[in-house]
Design a protein around this motif. Structure first.
Motif, PDB file in Angstrom:
ATOM      1  N   ILE A   6      30.422   3.262   4.241  1.00 51.09           N
ATOM      2  CA  ILE A   6      30.004   1.962   4.755  1.00 51.09           C
ATOM      3  C   ILE A   6      29.443   1.111   3.620  1.00 51.09           C
ATOM      4  N   ALA A   7      28.566   1.691   2.833  1.00 43.49           N
ATOM      5  CA  ALA A   7      27.972   0.985   1.701  1.00 43.49           C
ATOM      6  C   ALA A   7      27.855   1.979   0.553  1.00 43.49           C
ATOM      7  N   ASN A   8      28.077   1.527  -0.646  1.00 47.65           N
ATOM      8  CA  ASN A   8      28.021   2.413  -1.798  1.00 47.65           C
ATOM      9  C   ASN A   8      27.204   1.774  -2.913  1.00 47.65           C
ATOM     10  N   PRO A   9      25.876   1.678  -2.721  1.00 50.96           N
ATOM     11  CA  PRO A   9      25.060   1.085  -3.777  1.00 50.96           C
ATOM     12  C   PRO A   9      25.053   1.970  -5.016  1.00 50.96           C
ATOM     13  N   SER A  10      24.964   1.330  -6.163  1.00 52.55           N
ATOM     14  CA  SER A  10      24.993   2.058  -7.424  1.00 52.55           C
ATOM     15  C   SER A  10      23.712   2.859  -7.599  1.00 52.55           C
ATOM     16  N   ASP A  11      23.843   4.169  -7.863  1.00 55.88           N
ATOM     17  CA  ASP A  11      22.641   4.970  -8.047  1.00 55.88           C
ATOM     18  C   ASP A  11      22.681   5.870  -9.274  1.00 55.88           C
ATOM     19  N   ALA A  12      23.843   6.077  -9.880  1.00 52.86           N
ATOM     20  CA  ALA A  12      23.938   6.980 -11.028  1.00 52.86           C
ATOM     21  C   ALA A  12      23.637   6.221 -12.319  1.00 52.86           C
ATOM     22  N   GLY A  13      22.892   6.855 -13.210  1.00 54.60           N
ATOM     23  CA  GLY A  13      22.599   6.264 -14.510  1.00 54.60           C
ATOM     24  C   GLY A  13      21.152   5.853 -14.665  1.00 54.60           C
ATOM     25  N   GLU A  14      20.780   5.550 -15.906  1.00 55.92           N
ATOM     26  CA  GLU A  14      19.409   5.171 -16.215  1.00 55.92           C
ATOM     27  C   GLU A  14      19.070   3.791 -15.664  1.00 55.92           C
ATOM     28  N   SER A  15      17.833   3.641 -15.241  1.00 55.38           N
ATOM     29  CA  SER A  15      17.380   2.369 -14.696  1.00 55.38           C
ATOM     30  C   SER A  15      15.894   2.194 -14.972  1.00 55.38           C
ATOM     31  N   ILE A  16      15.439   0.986 -14.748  1.00 56.67           N
ATOM     32  CA  ILE A  16      14.015   0.683 -14.791  1.00 56.67           C
ATOM     33  C   ILE A  16      13.641   0.156 -13.406  1.00 56.67           C
ATOM     34  N   VAL A  17      12.531   0.661 -12.864  1.00 51.95           N
ATOM     35  CA  VAL A  17      12.098   0.295 -11.511  1.00 51.95           C
ATOM     36  C   VAL A  17      10.672  -0.238 -11.584  1.00 51.95           C
TER      37      VAL A  17
END
Length: 189
Positions: free
Chosen positions: A108-119
């Motif tokens: 239904i939805a596939n938000p990006s979650d793999a990889g480095e991030s800053i939150v």
């Protein structure tokens, strides 16, 4: 391996004043493949997290298809004050969950979650910038996510958006959760 070693050292310092939290799961995923055969994928996950009040961090390791232990997710961050924090790492997305991504065999939805991030978290607002590739350019972002939630009477209301920069695609989600008097939560996403 360098990231894992650095995170273990950082968690050691974060856990000096407070004990670390250790979590673990054993998962079995059974799916039907294109040949109509049912296959299973097993994984074992272990997580270690620490929060000293100022700094925090976590690591999650899992087994891969070859039964090797690999780094799954990690984060390290700082609490700016009692309502704000910032973190960096391969720490998943902040998108509202609740079964939105896959229902049955349909995505239904596939938000990006793999990889480095800053939150960045400030009260009920969370902002996430996912880097395209930190090995080549740390100033290049792939996706940006925002999530806000607040409590109104017995309800917790939330909204989130995932924006992919290169394709200009957006995914939106909202949730309403009812908190009953016996502390059970009923959620609609």
């Amino acid at each position: 391996m360098k990231k894992l070693t650095a995170l273990l050292i950082a968690l050691g310092f974060a856990g000096v004043t407070q004990a670390a939290t250790i979590t673990g799961t054993v998962e079995l995923d059974i799916t039907q493949n294109a040949n109509n055969d049912y296959i299973s994928t097993e994984s074992i996950k272990l997580g270690i997290g620490g929060d000293s009040g100022v700094a925090f961090g976590s690591i999650n390791v899992k087994t891969n298809a070859s039964n090797q232990i690999v780094l799954d997710e990690y984060s390290i961050g700082a609490n700016i004050n009692d309502k704000a924090s910032v973190s960096y790492g391969d720490q998943g997305d902040i998108f509202i969950g609740g079964g939105l991504e896959t229902v049955g065999a349909n995505t239904i939805a596939n938000p990006s979650d793999a990889g480095e991030s800053i939150v960045l978290n400030i009260s009920g607002l969370s902002l996430r910038g996912k880097f395209s590739d930190t090995d080549t350019d740390i100033s290049d972002f792939d996706t940006v996510q925002a999530k806000y939630s607040t409590t109104v009477s017995k309800f917790t209301v939330g909204a989130s958006v995932d924006h992919t920069i290169t394709t200009d695609d957006n995914i939106y989600a909202g949730s309403i959760a009812l908190h009953s008097t016996n502390q059970q939560i009923y959620q609609l996403c």
